[in-house]
Scaffold this motif. Structure first.
Motif, short mmCIF file in Angstrom:
data_model
loop_
_atom_site.label_atom_id
_atom_site.label_comp_id
_atom_site.label_asym_id
_atom_site.label_seq_id
_atom_site.Cartn_x
_atom_site.Cartn_y
_atom_site.Cartn_z
N MET A 1 -6.45 -7.57 2.00
CA MET A 1 -5.90 -6.92 0.83
C MET A 1 -4.54 -7.68 0.44
SD MET A 1 -5.46 -2.80 0.14
CE MET A 1 -7.01 -2.06 -0.21
N ASN A 2 -4.39 -8.16 -0.80
CA ASN A 2 -3.33 -8.85 -1.21
C ASN A 2 -2.16 -7.81 -1.52
OD1 ASN A 2 -3.55 -8.08 -4.06
ND2 ASN A 2 -4.72 -9.84 -4.61
N GLU A 3 -0.97 -8.13 -1.71
CA GLU A 3 0.06 -7.10 -2.04
C GLU A 3 -0.42 -6.21 -3.42
OE1 GLU A 3 4.77 -7.08 -3.11
OE2 GLU A 3 4.03 -8.62 -1.79
N ARG A 4 -0.84 -6.86 -4.38
CA ARG A 4 -1.24 -6.00 -5.45
C ARG A 4 -2.19 -4.97 -5.25
NH1 ARG A 4 1.35 -4.17 -8.94
NH2 ARG A 4 2.30 -6.30 -9.45
N ASN A 5 -3.35 -5.37 -4.37
CA ASN A 5 -4.35 -4.48 -4.03
C ASN A 5 -4.05 -3.59 -2.84
OD1 ASN A 5 -5.88 -5.08 -6.24
ND2 ASN A 5 -6.69 -7.01 -4.95
N GLU A 6 -2.68 -3.70 -2.19
CA GLU A 6 -2.55 -2.98 -0.99
C GLU A 6 -2.41 -1.37 -1.35
OE1 GLU A 6 1.27 -2.14 2.11
OE2 GLU A 6 0.96 -4.18 0.64
N TYR A 7 -2.04 -1.10 -2.72
CA TYR A 7 -1.92 0.23 -3.11
C TYR A 7 -3.04 0.57 -4.06
CZ TYR A 7 2.82 -0.53 -1.43
OH TYR A 7 3.81 -0.91 -0.58
N ILE A 8 -3.59 1.81 -4.01
CA ILE A 8 -4.55 2.46 -4.83
C ILE A 8 -4.17 2.37 -6.05
CG2 ILE A 8 -4.48 4.58 -4.05
CD1 ILE A 8 -7.81 4.01 -4.32
N LEU A 9 -2.77 3.14 -6.14
CA LEU A 9 -1.98 3.55 -7.53
C LEU A 9 -0.83 3.16 -7.08
CD1 LEU A 9 -2.35 5.11 -10.10
CD2 LEU A 9 -1.84 7.11 -9.18
N GLU A 10 -0.22 2.67 -8.16
CA GLU A 10 1.32 2.19 -8.51
C GLU A 10 1.92 2.42 -9.81
OE1 GLU A 10 3.97 -1.58 -7.08
OE2 GLU A 10 1.64 -2.19 -7.06
N LEU A 11 3.01 2.96 -9.70
CA LEU A 11 3.77 3.41 -11.01
C LEU A 11 4.95 2.55 -10.85
CD1 LEU A 11 1.74 5.77 -10.47
CD2 LEU A 11 3.39 6.78 -12.19
N LEU A 29 6.39 4.69 -7.85
CA LEU A 29 5.56 5.25 -6.75
C LEU A 29 4.48 4.68 -6.43
CD1 LEU A 29 4.90 8.35 -5.34
CD2 LEU A 29 3.39 8.65 -7.51
N LYS A 30 4.18 4.46 -4.87
CA LYS A 30 3.12 3.82 -4.46
C LYS A 30 2.22 4.63 -3.56
CE LYS A 30 5.72 -0.71 -4.71
NZ LYS A 30 6.60 -1.61 -3.75
N LEU A 31 0.94 4.47 -3.91
CA LEU A 31 0.14 5.22 -3.07
C LEU A 31 -0.97 4.33 -2.23
CD1 LEU A 31 -0.83 8.09 -5.58
CD2 LEU A 31 0.87 8.02 -3.82
N LYS A 32 -1.07 4.38 -1.07
CA LYS A 32 -1.97 3.47 -0.34
C LYS A 32 -3.27 4.46 -0.29
CE LYS A 32 1.04 0.65 2.31
NZ LYS A 32 1.26 0.26 3.64
N PRO A 33 -4.42 3.80 -0.10
CA PRO A 33 -5.75 4.39 0.07
C PRO A 33 -5.83 5.33 1.42
CG PRO A 33 -6.02 2.21 -0.30
CD PRO A 33 -4.58 2.48 -0.36
N GLY A 34 -6.30 6.50 1.41
CA GLY A 34 -6.23 7.35 2.30
C GLY A 34 -5.19 8.05 2.81
N SER A 35 -4.21 8.13 2.02
CA SER A 35 -2.90 8.83 2.30
C SER A 35 -2.71 9.93 1.76
CB SER A 35 -1.62 7.78 1.81
OG SER A 35 -1.67 7.28 0.61
N VAL A 36 -1.98 10.97 1.94
CA VAL A 36 -1.77 12.04 1.23
C VAL A 36 -0.07 12.22 1.00
CG1 VAL A 36 -1.70 14.68 1.58
CG2 VAL A 36 -3.37 13.18 2.44
#
Length: 185
Positions: A1-11, A29-36
């Motif tokens: 996963m490149n840096e841009r795709n490391e996060y599923i959602l980024e504000l 705000l940065k959210l990684k896949p599978g995180s809460v």
């Protein structure tokens, strides 16, 4: 996963102003896949405003939103839901005169070869979802007969049933019991 795709959602530097009030000031705000994540703050801190921007209810004044590595501009809740971002609002909005199954699958009911609702499959698919969560509701039961706590749980099942990559919950535990909170988590 490149840096841009490391996060599923980024504000990035998201801002929103209402007449006389700066609701959000350059929020990141940065959210990684599978995180809460839990967003905590006082009333009026901007938590719901941020959620409504992600959901496409409000337009941000400044900033960027990236989803799955692509820059997006949320336009409306339906588009965001189709994209894979589901939101469960604190203000629940069930359709009381419809069944649990109809509420969960509203707008995406299984159809038969004649393009009519396949009721047998609707009941069956709903039962599978409810069983998966360990919820003992009758798919044919009416929403009007449920408690606020029950409705909140059905709304959660509805959001998760859409295979969303991001599920945003606005105070999901405010109307459910301690045991139901454990089930939610």
């Amino acid at each position: 996963m490149n840096e841009r795709n490391e996060y599923i959602l980024e504000l990035k530097s998201v801002s929103k102003e209402f007449p006389g009030v700066k609701a959000l000031d350059r929020v990141n705000l940065k959210l990684k896949p599978g995180s809460v994540h839990a967003l905590c703050g006082e009333n009026g801190a901007g938590k719901s405003t941020l959620m409504k921007i992600i959901n496409g209810i409000y337009k941000m004044d400044e900033g960027e939103i990236w989803y799955k590595g692509e820059r997006i501009v949320p336009k409306n809740p339906k588009e965001m839901l189709e994209m894979g971002i589901a939101t469960i609002h604190q203000e629940l909005s069930p359709l009381p005169n419809m069944t649990i199954a109809e509420n969960i699958f509203l707008g995406r009911e299984p159809l038969d070869s004649l393009k009519m609702v396949d009721w047998k499959r609707l009941w069956s698919d709903t039962q599978k979802l409810l069983d998966e969560f360990g919820f003992h509701y009758d798919p044919k039961g009416y929403m009007r007969d449920l408690t606020v706590s029950d409705i909140a749980l059905i709304e959660i099942v509805k959001a998760i049933s859409r295979d969303a990559s991001v599920v945003i919950m606005d105070e999901p535990t405010s109307s459910i019991t301690e045991g139901e909170v454990r089930t939610l988590f």
